[in-house]
Design a protein around this motif. Structure first.
Motif, short mmCIF file in Angstrom:
data_model
loop_
_atom_site.label_atom_id
_atom_site.label_comp_id
_atom_site.label_asym_id
_atom_site.label_seq_id
_atom_site.Cartn_x
_atom_site.Cartn_y
_atom_site.Cartn_z
N VAL A 8 41.80 52.81 28.29
CA VAL A 8 40.92 51.64 28.20
C VAL A 8 40.68 51.13 29.62
N ARG A 9 39.41 51.01 29.99
CA ARG A 9 39.06 50.62 31.36
C ARG A 9 38.11 49.42 31.36
N ASP A 10 38.60 48.31 31.88
CA ASP A 10 37.79 47.10 32.08
C ASP A 10 37.02 46.73 30.82
N LEU A 11 37.69 46.71 29.70
CA LEU A 11 37.04 46.40 28.43
C LEU A 11 36.77 44.90 28.34
N LYS A 36 53.73 58.28 22.57
CA LYS A 36 54.43 57.11 23.09
C LYS A 36 54.08 55.85 22.30
N VAL A 37 54.89 54.81 22.48
CA VAL A 37 54.67 53.52 21.82
C VAL A 37 54.35 52.47 22.86
N LEU A 38 53.20 51.83 22.72
CA LEU A 38 52.79 50.74 23.60
C LEU A 38 52.88 49.43 22.83
N GLY A 39 53.61 48.47 23.36
CA GLY A 39 53.66 47.13 22.77
C GLY A 39 52.66 46.23 23.45
N VAL A 40 51.82 45.55 22.67
CA VAL A 40 50.86 44.59 23.20
C VAL A 40 51.28 43.22 22.69
N VAL A 41 51.66 42.34 23.63
CA VAL A 41 52.34 41.09 23.28
C VAL A 41 51.56 39.90 23.80
N GLY A 42 51.59 38.81 23.04
CA GLY A 42 50.97 37.56 23.46
C GLY A 42 50.84 36.61 22.30
N GLU A 43 50.56 35.35 22.61
CA GLU A 43 50.37 34.34 21.57
C GLU A 43 49.12 34.63 20.76
N SER A 44 48.99 33.96 19.62
CA SER A 44 47.76 34.04 18.85
C SER A 44 46.60 33.57 19.71
N GLY A 45 45.50 34.30 19.68
CA GLY A 45 44.34 33.94 20.48
C GLY A 45 44.32 34.55 21.87
N SER A 46 45.30 35.42 22.17
CA SER A 46 45.34 36.01 23.51
C SER A 46 44.43 37.22 23.65
N LYS A 48 44.70 40.17 21.67
CA LYS A 48 45.35 41.43 21.30
C LYS A 48 44.58 42.16 20.20
N SER A 49 44.37 41.47 19.09
CA SER A 49 43.74 42.11 17.94
C SER A 49 42.28 42.43 18.23
N VAL A 50 41.56 41.54 18.91
CA VAL A 50 40.14 41.78 19.19
C VAL A 50 39.99 43.00 20.09
N THR A 51 40.94 43.20 21.01
CA THR A 51 40.89 44.40 21.85
C THR A 51 40.94 45.66 21.00
N MET A 52 41.84 45.69 20.02
CA MET A 52 41.98 46.87 19.17
C MET A 52 40.80 47.02 18.21
N LEU A 53 40.31 45.91 17.69
CA LEU A 53 39.13 45.98 16.82
C LEU A 53 37.92 46.48 17.59
N THR A 54 37.81 46.08 18.86
CA THR A 54 36.69 46.52 19.68
C THR A 54 36.74 48.01 19.95
N LEU A 55 37.91 48.53 20.28
CA LEU A 55 37.97 49.96 20.60
C LEU A 55 37.70 50.81 19.36
N MET A 56 37.89 50.25 18.17
CA MET A 56 37.57 50.97 16.94
C MET A 56 36.14 50.70 16.47
N GLY A 57 35.40 49.88 17.23
CA GLY A 57 34.01 49.59 16.87
C GLY A 57 33.87 48.56 15.77
N VAL A 210 50.35 51.87 18.92
CA VAL A 210 50.15 50.60 19.60
C VAL A 210 50.66 49.51 18.67
N MET A 211 51.68 48.79 19.09
CA MET A 211 52.29 47.75 18.29
C MET A 211 51.85 46.39 18.82
N ILE A 212 51.07 45.64 18.03
CA ILE A 212 50.60 44.32 18.42
C ILE A 212 51.55 43.28 17.83
#
Length: 357
Positions: A8-11, A36-46, A48-57, A210-212
């Motif tokens: 993912v580059r400059d999304l 591998k396992v990547l953990g994506v961490v942050g508060e609600s609204g950071s 995280k989920s929108v990033t993954m939804l975007t990469l899936m279109g 990817v674990m959110i």
């Protein structure tokens, strides 16, 4: 060197609203290595989920403005057609959503919902798809899968429904599994079971995950690398051992301070991060965490810091202007059980005006 499975580059993702564009993802970059396992961490609204939804279109229906690159197997998912993404979603990339009860259709048996996903991507008969659904339910630990395959979602407990969602996601042997808060609203013992299940499946099937989550403790044992997000940006990323041993961003310190620790006295309280995340409509161009940061000083610049390597370590990167020597001392003070204000005072951090003087 092995090519990353996901790069993912400059999304960037801006979602239009009546009040203005919400910059939910604002220049996010990371990679996921095969197996591998990547953990994506942050508060609600950071973001995280929108990033993954975007990469899936999946943000296209929201009219989002998307830019950047999402390279998966050499293909850019940002520019891929809807038909190409349909072939990839649920097949090469699968996602476990936060709430299994809202993700499973209440009117259809769980077996029918799993077989639908199988037959959408594979040329198999209904009988073969049903046999695969039973196999998957057994794989994720549901007892008597040949009977439970004909049950409705409301006939399962919360933990069992989450197992059904995992079975559905694994139906077509994906290369990448995205788990979005898979333990939300589950009790502690069921959380541990689900995490152990995901870890076992990841190792047995060799897929990348990817674990959110909002909880660093959730990914401490299973992640290889961690990305910490705040206000739509990556503020720190590192291999899991390095991030827990020497975190370098004040926001990461705040997240870690909210995790119970057995090595501290019982009278040491958990410390919440004061304040609220900023509006993603009206961005200031400065460090987004600055209004909540207990360590603001003269070193803080007028512009949002870049994501730079820590002491020449390209694997560990942080978005903060605080000098490295001071960051290390603050974390040492926090690790000893001092409060944020005590840690700041211990290294001479007072206010931006005094520090600048």
């Amino acid at each position: 060197m092995t090519e990353p499975l996901l790069d993912v580059r400059d999304l960037r993702t801006a979602i239009p609203t009546e009040d203005g564009d919400v910059h939910a993802v604002n220049g996010v970059s990371f990679t996921v290595e095969p197996g591998k396992v990547l953990g994506v961490v942050g508060e609600s609204g950071s973001g995280k989920s929108v990033t993954m939804l975007t990469l899936m279109g999946l943000t296209r229906r929201a009219g989002a403005q998307v830019s950047g690159e999402v390279l998966f197997g050499g293909r850019d998912l940002v520019t891929a057609s809807d038909r190409e993404l349909q072939r990839i979603r649920g097949n090469e990339i699968a996602m476990i959503f936060q709430d299994p009860l809202s993700s499973l259709h209440p009117f259809y048996r769980v077996g029918a919902q799993i077989t639908e996903g199988i037959r959408a991507h594979r040329d198999v008969t209904k009988k073969q798809a049903r046999a695969r659904a039973i196999e998957l339910l057994g794989l994720v630990g549901i007892p008597k899968p040949e009977q439970r395959v004909d049950d409705y979602p409301h006939e399962f407990s919360g933990g069992m429904r989450q197992r059904v969602m995992i079975a559905m996601a694994l139906a077509n042997d994906p290369k990448l599994l995205i788990a979005d808060e898979p333990t939300t609203a589950l009790d502690v013992t069921v959380q541990a079971q689900i995490l152990a299940l995901l870890e076992r499946l990841q190792q047995e099937l060799g897929m990348a995950v990817v674990m959110i989550t909002h909880d660093l403790g959730v990914v401490a044992e299973i992640a290889d690398d961690i990305v910490v997000m705040y206000a739509g940006r990556v503020v720190e990323q590192a291999p899991v051992e390095q991030l827990f041993r020497q975190p370098r961003h004040p926001y990461t310190w705040g997240l870690l301070r909210s995790i119970p620790r057995l090595d501290l006295p019982r009278d040491v309280d958990l410390v919440p991060i004061e304040g609220r995340p900023p509006s993603l409509i009206h961005l200031t161009g400065r460090c987004s965490f600055q209004p909540r940061c207990p360590y603001v000083g003269g070193c803080c610049g007028e512009q949002d810091p870049t994501l730079d390597a820590v002491a020449g370590n390209e694997q560990h990167r942080v978005r903060c202007d605080m000098p490295e020597e001071r960051r290390a001392r603050v974390w040492d003070a926090l690790s000893a059980g001092r409060s944020p204000s005590e840690a700041a005072a211990a290294v001479g951090i007072t206010s931006a005006e005094e520090d600048a003087a």
